[in-house]
Scaffold this active site. Structure first.
Site, PDB file in Angstrom:
ATOM      1  N   TRP A  11       1.072  -0.823   0.180  1.00  0.00           N
ATOM      2  CA  TRP A  11      -0.354   0.048   0.388  1.00  0.00           C
ATOM      3  C   TRP A  11       0.788   1.017   0.071  1.00  0.00           C
ATOM      4  CZ3 TRP A  11      -5.069   1.761   0.206  1.00  0.00           C
ATOM      5  CH2 TRP A  11      -5.027   3.158   0.711  1.00  0.00           C
ATOM      6  N   ASN A  26       0.128   5.494   0.757  1.00  0.00           N
ATOM      7  CA  ASN A  26      -0.366   6.717   0.399  1.00  0.00           C
ATOM      8  C   ASN A  26       0.446   7.977   0.569  1.00  0.00           C
ATOM      9  OD1 ASN A  26      -0.809   5.751   3.383  1.00  0.00           O
ATOM     10  ND2 ASN A  26      -1.833   7.756   3.610  1.00  0.00           N
ATOM     11  N   ASP A  27      -0.292   9.059   1.298  1.00  0.00           N
ATOM     12  CA  ASP A  27       0.765  10.473   0.969  1.00  0.00           C
ATOM     13  C   ASP A  27       2.368  10.409   0.780  1.00  0.00           C
ATOM     14  OD1 ASP A  27      -1.425  10.490   2.468  1.00  0.00           O
ATOM     15  OD2 ASP A  27      -0.752  11.882   3.830  1.00  0.00           O
ATOM     16  N   GLN A  39       4.115   7.063   2.753  1.00  0.00           N
ATOM     17  CA  GLN A  39       3.550   5.956   3.766  1.00  0.00           C
ATOM     18  C   GLN A  39       2.994   4.469   3.021  1.00  0.00           C
ATOM     19  OE1 GLN A  39       1.737   7.040   7.221  1.00  0.00           O
ATOM     20  NE2 GLN A  39       3.154   7.842   6.884  1.00  0.00           N
ATOM     21  N   TRP A  76      -4.611  -0.236   4.235  1.00  0.00           N
ATOM     22  CA  TRP A  76      -3.346   0.717   5.318  1.00  0.00           C
ATOM     23  C   TRP A  76      -3.533  -0.317   6.296  1.00  0.00           C
ATOM     24  CZ3 TRP A  76      -4.741   2.880   9.738  1.00  0.00           C
ATOM     25  CH2 TRP A  76      -3.769   3.850  10.210  1.00  0.00           C
ATOM     26  N   PHE A  86       3.754   7.757  10.390  1.00  0.00           N
ATOM     27  CA  PHE A  86       2.530   8.868   9.747  1.00  0.00           C
ATOM     28  C   PHE A  86       3.042   9.833   8.670  1.00  0.00           C
ATOM     29  CE2 PHE A  86      -1.607   8.166  11.807  1.00  0.00           C
ATOM     30  CZ  PHE A  86      -1.991   6.843  10.995  1.00  0.00           C
ATOM     31  N   ASP A  95       1.859  15.039  10.805  1.00  0.00           N
ATOM     32  CA  ASP A  95       2.300  16.095   9.707  1.00  0.00           C
ATOM     33  C   ASP A  95       3.628  16.888   9.244  1.00  0.00           C
ATOM     34  OD1 ASP A  95       0.452  13.371   9.448  1.00  0.00           O
ATOM     35  OD2 ASP A  95      -1.276  14.816   8.247  1.00  0.00           O
ATOM     36  N   GLU A 102      -4.596  18.176   7.529  1.00  0.00           N
ATOM     37  CA  GLU A 102      -3.535  17.740   7.236  1.00  0.00           C
ATOM     38  C   GLU A 102      -2.756  17.704   6.200  1.00  0.00           C
ATOM     39  OE1 GLU A 102      -5.545  12.467   8.175  1.00  0.00           O
ATOM     40  OE2 GLU A 102      -5.965  13.472   5.980  1.00  0.00           O
TER      41      GLU A 102
HETATM   42  C1  FRU Z   1      -3.453  11.926   5.126  1.00  0.00           C
HETATM   43  C2  FRU Z   1      -3.009  10.932   6.589  1.00  0.00           C
HETATM   44  C3  FRU Z   1      -2.017  11.825   7.261  1.00  0.00           C
HETATM   45  C4  FRU Z   1      -1.959  10.796   7.977  1.00  0.00           C
HETATM   46  C5  FRU Z   1      -0.818   9.321   6.938  1.00  0.00           C
HETATM   47  C6  FRU Z   1      -1.229   8.233   8.001  1.00  0.00           C
HETATM   48  O1  FRU Z   1      -3.331  10.684   3.873  1.00  0.00           O
HETATM   49  O2  FRU Z   1      -4.349  10.688   7.235  1.00  0.00           O
HETATM   50  O3  FRU Z   1      -3.021  13.089   8.093  1.00  0.00           O
HETATM   51  O4  FRU Z   1      -0.408  11.009   9.111  1.00  0.00           O
HETATM   52  O5  FRU Z   1      -2.253  10.283   6.087  1.00  0.00           O
HETATM   53  O6  FRU Z   1      -1.307   7.682   6.727  1.00  0.00           O
END
Ligand code: FRU
Length: 465
Positions: free
Chosen positions: A25, A27-28, A44, A52, A87, A153, A209
């Site tokens: 997975w 993400n950010d 991430q 996730w 995170f 973050d 975020e």
């Molecule tokens: C944004 C978020 C951040 C956090 C991360 C967790 O997409 O929710 O605020 O640090 O993803 O994976």
């Protein structure tokens, strides 16, 4: 025990020049930084499943922002300061050492995912590959007393010999905000207060975020990803938004006078963007080319999520333009098609799934569409000349179109970057951008229709090797 890292089972949706996780997975984007001749990007990452999970920082580097080399996972959770997740966060170089600042995520252990707390931590590296967590973590151990548990973050920068960190936060009265800290040395942080705060949940959100803050053209921009903004007819239609406030910041008074919240990307798939300042002075932004709660058909193949192309920001009046970094042109291979409109149709007949299309058209109504092998429309972009308005329809998002209105112009330019299961559409040199994931079994057929089509186009094969 977690099972071994596995491998991707099919390349059908796998991008060639966008960064995606080697397995699992994504993400950010995190820690976007230039260090020892490389651009580094972290992200991430849950490296054991395309879902996730306890967050790690995946890692890749590139000499040109386009060709990425995957590196070992930089940060894994499980230490006292980051029990249940590493995170999002950012990076900075100080005295030849690369520092990462990230949020430690902690659950209270009562099986309620909303019961958590967060703190801020450092890690460092001298070679840009191996990272050590700072032995005196956390560096910011708790949220200010007027805040809820949403405290994450960190984005770091240096200004006038001091270091600054901003954090995404929620105040106790349930509004999103960004708070700011200052340090002389990266280790001891002084709380300065709020940098900016939501004026109402429906207009500006209840939790902000992934903040970022930078100067451009003598002004300041706060970029952030608020949750819970109410969608309007043509705006803020994603589950969560990413956008910006333009203003002027006074460091001495910690005062940011800012304008209204503006959406950054007009597509269905864009979130949690982060910027860096390149050695040659460009402000470059990269985002997660997805959205929370999307379906991610690529999960079947062992991975989920990708990042956008890095894009260069320019600020014109009160509007941020995004254009793909010029390095993207190094991908151009042979010309797959070119000519005048309307004579050549379709523009592309399924020849390739990694292409760049450049189009220049007289500003008349038109419809540009992607079709699958059954001639069904997957994505279509309609231009309404009378209203100078674009409307994007996506078959995976029925009754949920996306819009962009442009300045009056007699000419329309479009640049499309297609990479297997993503298209980024840059309208009017980046005045508006639509980022869209899509899934077809064969490369799409691309057509453009209109009564008075007049213009020309050029299509390049893009080769990532
Ligand atoms: C944004 C978020 C951040 C956090 C991360 C967790 O997409 O929710 O605020 O640090 O993803 O994976």
């Amino acid at each position: 025990m977690l099972k071994e890292l596995s491998t991707v089972t099919s390349l059908r949706y796998r991008p060639e020049f966008h960064l995606a996780p080697t397995f699992g997975w994504m993400n950010d984007p995190n820690g976007f930084v230039y260090f020892q001749g490389y651009y580094h990007i972290f992200y991430q990452n849950y490296p054991y499943k395309p879902e996730w999970g306890p967050m790690h920082w995946g890692h890749a580097r590139s000499r040109d922002l386009i060709h990425w080399e995957n590196l070992p996972i930089a940060l894994a959770p499980g230490d006292d300061e980051d029990t249940n997740g590493v995170f999002s966060g950012s990076g900075i170089v100080k005295n030849g050492r690369l520092y990462l600042i990230y949020t430690g995520h902690h659950y209270y252990g009562d099986n309620n995912p909303e019961h958590f707390w967060q703190n801020q931590n450092l890690a460092y590296s001298d070679d840009g590959v191996h990272f050590t967590k700072y032995e005196h973590n956390p560096v910011i151990s708790q949220a200010p007393s007027d805040s809820t548990h949403h405290f994450r973050d960190p984005k770091i920068w240096e200004y006038d010999g001091m270091y600054y960190v901003i954090l995404g936060n929620q105040s106790q009265d349930g509004l999103g905000r960004v708070i700011i800290y200052r340090s002389e040395n990266l280790f001891d942080w002084e709380y300065l207060g709020e940098l900016a705060k939501s004026r109402s949940v429906s207009n500006e959100g209840d939790m902000w975020e992934c903040p970022d803050f930078f100067a451009i053209n003598g002004r300041h921009v706060l970029l952030t990803s608020p949750m819970k903004i109410e969608s309007q007819q043509q705006k803020f239609r994603n589950l969560y938004q990413t956008g910006y406030f333009i203003g002027q910041y006074d460091y001495a008074k910690n005062q940011f006078k800012r304008g209204k919240f503006q959406e950054l990307d007009n597509g269905h798939d864009f979130y949690a963007s982060q910027t860096l300042l390149s050695p040659d002075g460009r402000r470059i932004v990269i985002g997660w080319a997805d959205m929370w709660e999307s379906e991610f058909p690529e999960k079947e193949d062992g991975w989920a999520g990708m990042l956008t192309l890095p894009r260069e920001f320019t600020l014109i009046d009160d509007h941020l333009f995004m254009r793909p970094v010029t390095e993207v042109h190094t991908l151009r291979g042979r010309v797959l098609g070119s000519g005048n409109l309307p004579s050549v149709q379709p523009l592309l007949n399924g020849e390739s799934s990694t292409v760049e299309i450049q189009l220049t058209l007289a500003a008349q109504n038109f419809n540009l569409c992607f079709q699958n092998s059954q001639e069904q429309d997957i994505i279509s972009l309609h231009f309404d000349a009378a209203n100078q308005e674009f409307q994007l329809t996506h078959h995976a998002h029925p009754q949920d179109d996306r819009f962009a209105t442009i300045e009056q112009s007699s000419e329309i330019t479009l640049a499309l970057y297609i990479d297997k299961s993503i298209v980024e559409i840059f309208v009017q040199n980046g005045a508006a951008v639509f980022t869209e994931r899509f899934y077809t079994n064969a490369p799409p057929v691309i057509r453009i229709n209109g009564n008075n089509l007049l213009g020309h186009f050029m299509i390049y094969q893009l080769d990532a090797q």
